[in-house]
Design a protein around this motif. Structure first.
Motif, mmCIF file in Angstrom:
data_model
loop_
_atom_site.group_PDB
_atom_site.id
_atom_site.type_symbol
_atom_site.label_atom_id
_atom_site.label_comp_id
_atom_site.label_asym_id
_atom_site.label_seq_id
_atom_site.Cartn_x
_atom_site.Cartn_y
_atom_site.Cartn_z
ATOM 1 N N PRO A 102 0.749 -1.413 0.056
ATOM 2 C CA PRO A 102 0.246 -0.198 0.203
ATOM 3 C C PRO A 102 0.372 1.576 -0.140
ATOM 4 O O PRO A 102 0.042 2.425 -0.065
ATOM 5 C CB PRO A 102 -0.774 -0.033 1.309
ATOM 6 C CG PRO A 102 0.262 -1.124 1.992
ATOM 7 C CD PRO A 102 1.219 -1.753 1.052
ATOM 8 N N THR A 136 4.546 5.998 -3.664
ATOM 9 C CA THR A 136 3.704 7.106 -3.290
ATOM 10 C C THR A 136 4.434 8.243 -4.508
ATOM 11 O O THR A 136 5.802 7.488 -4.849
ATOM 12 C CB THR A 136 4.566 8.279 -2.260
ATOM 13 O OG1 THR A 136 5.828 8.269 -1.677
ATOM 14 C CG2 THR A 136 3.563 7.490 -0.802
ATOM 15 N N HIS A 157 2.613 12.346 -2.933
ATOM 16 C CA HIS A 157 1.096 12.497 -3.118
ATOM 17 C C HIS A 157 1.086 10.684 -3.016
ATOM 18 O O HIS A 157 1.952 9.785 -3.320
ATOM 19 C CB HIS A 157 0.699 13.083 -4.662
ATOM 20 C CG HIS A 157 0.919 14.208 -4.955
ATOM 21 N ND1 HIS A 157 -0.170 14.843 -4.273
ATOM 22 C CD2 HIS A 157 1.792 15.028 -5.307
ATOM 23 C CE1 HIS A 157 0.495 16.832 -4.737
ATOM 24 N NE2 HIS A 157 1.879 16.638 -5.012
ATOM 25 N N PRO A 158 -0.328 10.073 -2.543
ATOM 26 C CA PRO A 158 -0.292 9.448 -2.642
ATOM 27 C C PRO A 158 -0.356 8.379 -3.565
ATOM 28 O O PRO A 158 -0.804 9.286 -4.845
ATOM 29 C CB PRO A 158 -2.030 8.294 -1.832
ATOM 30 C CG PRO A 158 -1.495 9.978 -1.537
ATOM 31 C CD PRO A 158 -1.145 11.406 -1.563
ATOM 32 N N GLN A 211 -3.063 5.586 -5.874
ATOM 33 C CA GLN A 211 -3.452 5.068 -6.290
ATOM 34 C C GLN A 211 -3.139 3.519 -7.231
ATOM 35 O O GLN A 211 -3.127 3.884 -8.344
ATOM 36 C CB GLN A 211 -5.166 5.214 -6.563
ATOM 37 C CG GLN A 211 -6.277 6.316 -5.716
ATOM 38 C CD GLN A 211 -6.595 7.183 -5.926
ATOM 39 O OE1 GLN A 211 -7.495 7.270 -6.833
ATOM 40 N NE2 GLN A 211 -6.871 8.078 -5.695
ATOM 41 N N THR A 212 -3.562 2.407 -6.650
ATOM 42 C CA THR A 212 -3.480 1.277 -7.048
ATOM 43 C C THR A 212 -4.319 -0.088 -6.697
ATOM 44 O O THR A 212 -3.410 -1.007 -6.120
ATOM 45 C CB THR A 212 -1.626 1.268 -7.293
ATOM 46 O OG1 THR A 212 -1.122 0.858 -5.132
ATOM 47 C CG2 THR A 212 -0.935 1.510 -7.187
ATOM 48 N N PRO A 213 -5.849 0.232 -6.845
ATOM 49 C CA PRO A 213 -5.982 -0.751 -6.285
ATOM 50 C C PRO A 213 -5.877 -2.648 -6.599
ATOM 51 O O PRO A 213 -6.065 -3.584 -6.192
ATOM 52 C CB PRO A 213 -7.523 -0.211 -6.684
ATOM 53 C CG PRO A 213 -7.650 0.544 -8.040
ATOM 54 C CD PRO A 213 -6.255 1.487 -7.400
ATOM 55 N N GLN A 263 -2.628 -4.305 -6.392
ATOM 56 C CA GLN A 263 -2.841 -4.843 -4.346
ATOM 57 C C GLN A 263 -3.919 -6.539 -4.500
ATOM 58 O O GLN A 263 -2.888 -7.404 -3.497
ATOM 59 C CB GLN A 263 -3.073 -3.955 -3.856
ATOM 60 C CG GLN A 263 -2.173 -2.607 -3.604
ATOM 61 C CD GLN A 263 -3.392 -1.609 -2.289
ATOM 62 O OE1 GLN A 263 -4.100 -2.086 -1.288
ATOM 63 N NE2 GLN A 263 -2.571 0.239 -2.942
ATOM 64 N N THR A 276 -5.331 12.951 -12.417
ATOM 65 C CA THR A 276 -7.019 12.968 -12.467
ATOM 66 C C THR A 276 -7.229 14.049 -12.188
ATOM 67 O O THR A 276 -6.820 15.177 -12.679
ATOM 68 C CB THR A 276 -7.640 11.818 -11.411
ATOM 69 O OG1 THR A 276 -7.160 13.095 -10.429
ATOM 70 C CG2 THR A 276 -6.942 11.063 -11.166
ATOM 71 N N SER A 319 -5.504 14.429 -8.281
ATOM 72 C CA SER A 319 -4.611 13.262 -7.411
ATOM 73 C C SER A 319 -3.615 12.298 -8.229
ATOM 74 O O SER A 319 -4.039 12.669 -9.702
ATOM 75 C CB SER A 319 -5.773 12.105 -6.375
ATOM 76 O OG SER A 319 -6.329 12.140 -7.874
ATOM 77 N N ILE A 378 -2.659 8.010 -10.269
ATOM 78 C CA ILE A 378 -3.173 7.121 -9.892
ATOM 79 C C ILE A 378 -1.810 6.181 -11.504
ATOM 80 O O ILE A 378 -1.798 6.880 -12.109
ATOM 81 C CB ILE A 378 -4.194 6.223 -10.811
ATOM 82 C CG1 ILE A 378 -5.456 7.010 -10.389
ATOM 83 C CG2 ILE A 378 -4.612 5.303 -11.063
ATOM 84 C CD1 ILE A 378 -6.877 7.389 -11.319
#
Length: 256
Positions: free
Chosen positions: A102, A105, A113-114, A116-118, A121, A154, A158, A160
């Motif tokens: 998780p 960054t 910044h984070p 996102q890698t749904p 994971q 995005t 944010s 991705i």
């Protein structure tokens, strides 16, 4: 007679043992390394938890001693890092997959910044590596994680992670290297076939750049200075890439 029977039994045992040994499959050693395509960020931190290789239809985990966060931008222009090793049965290798944690960054202008890698994971990032492994063979494969193409912005600002990954081995590693000067030109270098940009390199501070994993063929190498520097872009003529060789372009000096 008893001695003869005993000797015959031993011969039979040895014969069958030899037959069994000849039926056993051999193994090959695969070493996996990580490298990167360039990106115009401060850092691209990827949390790598595991690597698996699909060998003869079965997923086999890589012996990966140092899981954790890797800044992809540390591994550009021919620099790489060893991830681990696997001993696999001889036969066909079709795919690899990378399991991410998780802690992914992106650092832009000093701000973290984070990423996102749904999907990554849940099941891992799958990418192709087609190779026939021979018994007693030793292979090195590079995972080329293209940081620049893997980041999507995005509408709300944010980021991705949509990984663009390719692999190449010592047998499929076309390379071009060189230097571009002066540093004030802030040049970016492109390897081009026809009108398609196949690879991009952001030179090191000393001007060194290197392309790895290029397909064999003829390329135009474009040296593109930053628009605000006043330096003029230049292209090479045809540059031939052959597997197993490094094409050295020497130093290109751009002029105002």
């Amino acid at each position: 007679m008893k001695n003869f029977i005993l000797l015959g039994s031993c011969i039979c045992v040895l014969f069958f043992a030899s037959c069994n040994d000849s039926d056993e499959s051999g193994t090959a050693t695969v070493n996996v390394r990580l490298t990167d395509g360039p990106a115009d960020y401060d850092a691209v931190n990827i949390d790598i938890r595991g690597i698996e290789i699909n060998s003869n239809g079965q997923w086999v985990a890589l012996n990966f001693p140092n899981p954790g966060v890797y800044n992809l931008l540390n591994f550009k222009n021919g620099t790489d890092v060893v991830l681990g090793q696997a001993v696999l049965p001889e036969g066909e290798v079709s795919q690899m997959r990378m399991i991410l944690g998780p802690n992914n960054t992106l650092v832009v202008n000093g701000v973290t910044h984070p990423l996102q890698t749904p999907s990554a994971q849940q099941s891992g990032l799958k990418f192709n590596w087609h190779q026939t492994l021979a018994a007693n063979g030793a292979y090195t494969v590079w995972i080329d994680f293209d940081a620049g193409k893997s980041i999507v912005t995005t509408g709300n600002g944010s980021y991705i992670l949509k990984p663009v990954i390719r692999t190449f081995s010592e047998l499929t590693n076309g390379q071009i290297k060189g230097y571009v000067q002066p540093a004030a030109a802030e040049a970016v270098v492109h390897a081009i076939v026809a009108s398609d940009t196949i690879a991009t390199a952001i030179p090191n501070t000393d001007g060194f750049f290197m392309f790895s994993g290029l397909p064999q063929g003829n390329y135009t190498v474009s040296y593109d200075a930053d628009d605000g520097t006043g330096y003029v872009d230049e292209n090479t003529g045809s540059v031939t890439v052959t597997f197993g060789q490094i094409t050295d372009l020497g130093t290109k000096t751009l002029h105002p």
